[in-house]
Design a protein around this motif. Sequence first.
Motif, PDB file in Angstrom:
ATOM      1  N   MET A  56      68.669 -36.984 -13.614  1.00 54.75           N
ATOM      2  CA  MET A  56      68.580 -36.400 -15.065  1.00 54.75           C
ATOM      3  C   MET A  56      68.849 -34.988 -14.996  1.00 54.75           C
ATOM      4  N   CYS A  57      69.631 -34.616 -16.180  1.00 55.73           N
ATOM      5  CA  CYS A  57      70.190 -33.396 -16.290  1.00 55.73           C
ATOM      6  C   CYS A  57      70.118 -32.694 -17.884  1.00 55.73           C
ATOM      7  N   MET A  58      70.002 -31.505 -17.949  1.00 58.29           N
ATOM      8  CA  MET A  58      70.123 -31.258 -19.386  1.00 58.29           C
ATOM      9  C   MET A  58      71.564 -30.481 -19.179  1.00 58.29           C
ATOM     10  N   ASN A  59      72.345 -30.640 -20.286  1.00 60.90           N
ATOM     11  CA  ASN A  59      73.674 -30.294 -19.882  1.00 60.90           C
ATOM     12  C   ASN A  59      74.035 -29.886 -21.523  1.00 60.90           C
ATOM     13  N   SER A  60      74.994 -28.954 -21.316  1.00 65.10           N
ATOM     14  CA  SER A  60      75.759 -28.338 -22.532  1.00 65.10           C
ATOM     15  C   SER A  60      77.129 -29.021 -22.712  1.00 65.10           C
ATOM     16  N   ASN A  61      77.747 -28.980 -23.781  1.00 65.98           N
ATOM     17  CA  ASN A  61      79.071 -29.719 -23.954  1.00 65.98           C
ATOM     18  C   ASN A  61      80.278 -29.221 -23.600  1.00 65.98           C
ATOM     19  N   THR A  62      80.056 -27.687 -23.653  1.00 66.57           N
ATOM     20  CA  THR A  62      81.378 -26.815 -22.910  1.00 66.57           C
ATOM     21  C   THR A  62      81.440 -26.934 -21.700  1.00 66.57           C
ATOM     22  N   GLU A  63      82.153 -27.743 -20.835  1.00 69.11           N
ATOM     23  CA  GLU A  63      82.357 -28.035 -19.503  1.00 69.11           C
ATOM     24  C   GLU A  63      82.927 -26.994 -18.755  1.00 69.11           C
ATOM     25  N   ASN A  64      83.786 -26.095 -19.349  1.00 66.32           N
ATOM     26  CA  ASN A  64      84.164 -25.090 -18.581  1.00 66.32           C
ATOM     27  C   ASN A  64      83.011 -23.928 -18.285  1.00 66.32           C
ATOM     28  N   VAL A  65      82.180 -23.718 -19.217  1.00 68.17           N
ATOM     29  CA  VAL A  65      81.304 -22.784 -18.954  1.00 68.17           C
ATOM     30  C   VAL A  65      79.842 -23.440 -19.405  1.00 68.17           C
ATOM     31  N   ARG A  66      79.629 -24.579 -18.681  1.00 63.24           N
ATOM     32  CA  ARG A  66      78.553 -25.330 -19.004  1.00 63.24           C
ATOM     33  C   ARG A  66      77.254 -24.740 -18.482  1.00 63.24           C
ATOM     34  N   GLN A  85      66.880 -33.163  -5.131  1.00 67.68           N
ATOM     35  CA  GLN A  85      67.871 -32.009  -5.364  1.00 67.68           C
ATOM     36  C   GLN A  85      67.777 -31.553  -6.470  1.00 67.68           C
ATOM     37  N   THR A  86      67.517 -30.113  -6.939  1.00 68.30           N
ATOM     38  CA  THR A  86      67.771 -29.443  -8.212  1.00 68.30           C
ATOM     39  C   THR A  86      68.830 -28.447  -8.102  1.00 68.30           C
ATOM     40  N   ASN A  87      69.447 -28.406  -9.332  1.00 69.06           N
ATOM     41  CA  ASN A  87      70.684 -27.365  -9.358  1.00 69.06           C
ATOM     42  C   ASN A  87      70.804 -26.743 -10.910  1.00 69.06           C
ATOM     43  N   ILE A  88      71.145 -25.788 -10.842  1.00 69.22           N
ATOM     44  CA  ILE A  88      71.480 -24.900 -12.146  1.00 69.22           C
ATOM     45  C   ILE A  88      72.510 -24.344 -12.210  1.00 69.22           C
ATOM     46  N   TYR A  89      73.059 -24.679 -13.470  1.00 73.34           N
ATOM     47  CA  TYR A  89      74.485 -24.125 -13.743  1.00 73.34           C
ATOM     48  C   TYR A  89      74.093 -22.987 -15.233  1.00 73.34           C
ATOM     49  N   ALA A  90      74.806 -21.919 -15.021  1.00 74.04           N
ATOM     50  CA  ALA A  90      74.566 -21.006 -15.954  1.00 74.04           C
ATOM     51  C   ALA A  90      76.029 -20.514 -16.264  1.00 74.04           C
ATOM     52  N   ASN A  91      76.517 -20.334 -17.572  1.00 75.54           N
ATOM     53  CA  ASN A  91      77.891 -19.804 -17.776  1.00 75.54           C
ATOM     54  C   ASN A  91      78.946 -20.283 -16.734  1.00 75.54           C
ATOM     55  N   GLY A  92      78.839 -21.875 -16.655  1.00 75.07           N
ATOM     56  CA  GLY A  92      80.086 -22.364 -15.827  1.00 75.07           C
ATOM     57  C   GLY A  92      79.627 -22.197 -14.093  1.00 75.07           C
ATOM     58  N   LYS A  93      78.773 -21.557 -13.875  1.00 75.80           N
ATOM     59  CA  LYS A  93      78.297 -21.177 -12.429  1.00 75.80           C
ATOM     60  C   LYS A  93      77.331 -21.960 -12.005  1.00 75.80           C
ATOM     61  N   GLY A  94      77.437 -22.895 -11.037  1.00 74.25           N
ATOM     62  CA  GLY A  94      76.643 -23.591 -10.270  1.00 74.25           C
ATOM     63  C   GLY A  94      76.247 -23.239  -8.973  1.00 74.25           C
ATOM     64  N   ASP A  95      76.268 -24.394  -8.078  1.00 71.65           N
ATOM     65  CA  ASP A  95      76.012 -24.118  -6.685  1.00 71.65           C
ATOM     66  C   ASP A  95      74.873 -23.448  -6.435  1.00 71.65           C
ATOM     67  N   ARG A  96      73.669 -23.672  -7.180  1.00 69.26           N
ATOM     68  CA  ARG A  96      72.394 -23.156  -6.740  1.00 69.26           C
ATOM     69  C   ARG A  96      71.514 -24.467  -6.265  1.00 69.26           C
ATOM     70  N   GLU A  97      71.589 -25.003  -5.482  1.00 68.61           N
ATOM     71  CA  GLU A  97      71.056 -26.234  -4.977  1.00 68.61           C
ATOM     72  C   GLU A  97      69.827 -25.738  -4.231  1.00 68.61           C
ATOM     73  N   GLN A  98      68.801 -26.524  -4.386  1.00 68.51           N
ATOM     74  CA  GLN A  98      67.480 -26.700  -3.453  1.00 68.51           C
ATOM     75  C   GLN A  98      67.287 -28.017  -3.469  1.00 68.51           C
ATOM     76  N   ARG A  99      66.678 -28.364  -2.113  1.00 65.55           N
ATOM     77  CA  ARG A  99      66.044 -29.790  -1.773  1.00 65.55           C
ATOM     78  C   ARG A  99      64.730 -29.841  -1.253  1.00 65.55           C
ATOM     79  N   VAL A 100      63.984 -30.862  -1.706  1.00 65.39           N
ATOM     80  CA  VAL A 100      62.798 -31.041  -1.362  1.00 65.39           C
ATOM     81  C   VAL A 100      62.573 -32.474  -1.023  1.00 65.39           C
ATOM     82  N   ASN A 117      72.385 -19.426 -23.983  1.00 63.62           N
ATOM     83  CA  ASN A 117      73.220 -19.054 -24.971  1.00 63.62           C
ATOM     84  C   ASN A 117      73.780 -20.160 -25.702  1.00 63.62           C
ATOM     85  N   GLN A 118      73.671 -21.448 -25.313  1.00 64.96           N
ATOM     86  CA  GLN A 118      74.322 -22.717 -25.780  1.00 64.96           C
ATOM     87  C   GLN A 118      73.333 -23.766 -25.790  1.00 64.96           C
TER      88      GLN A 118
END
Length: 195
Positions: free
Chosen positions: A1-11, A30-45, A90-91
Motif C-alpha cells: 500500500m502506498c500514499m502517492n502524489s500525482n506528480t510523478e517526476n517530483v512525487r 519494506q518501507t520507503n519514502i519519496y519526497a520531492n521526487g527523491k526516493g531510495d530511503r528503504e528500510q526492511r523489517v 507540499n502536495q
Amino acid sequence: MCMNSNTENVRDELDFEFLGNRTGQPYTVQTNIYANGKGDREQRVNLWFDPAADYHLYTILWNHHHIVFYVDDVPIRVYKNSGRAPFPMNQPMGVYSTLWEADDWATRGGLEKIDWSKAPFYAYYRDFDIEGCPVPGPANCASNPGNWWEANNYQALTAMEARRYRWVRLNHMIYDYCTDKSRYPVPPPECLAGI
C-alpha cells in the motif's frame, strides 16, 4: 500500500511493501519514502508474525514533525522532518494498493521467484480508514494545530513507543539505507536526525 502524489517526476510517496518470504521464513516489509521526487530511503523489517494468517493493523502517522510507520501499534520506522532533507508536505496525496511482480529484486533480493501456479493472488482489507485534509485543502492544512495528528502528543514517540521501536530495530530490522555504506559512503542528512 502506498500514499502517492500525482506528480510523478517530483512525487511524494510513503510505501508499505510486502516483499514475500521463503516458506518457513519471516515475511519482510519494506518501507520507503519519496519526497520531492527523491526516493531510495528503504528500510526492511522481518515481521514477528505471519501476516497472511490474520488481519493486522498497518498505520502511517504523517504530520509536519515526522512520519511513523506502525504495525499493530508498534512503530517500525520513523522519518523526522529535520529540515535537512526533503519532507513530503507540499502536495496532495492519494492512497493506492497494488499487487505487482517484483521477483527480480523483492524476495530475498530476487533469489525467490513467483510460483505462478499458485495464482491468482489476492490481498484483503477491512476497516480501512483515512483521516486527513480534503483536496484541495487549505494552504495551512499540513501544519494546522486543530488536526488531532498535529497535537503535541503526536510530535514524537511516547516512551513506550520508543522502547518498541528500539526492539524492532535491534531484533527485526534487516536493512537500513542509512547504514548502507556501499550505496551511501556518507549517510544522507536525514539519517542523523535520530528518533
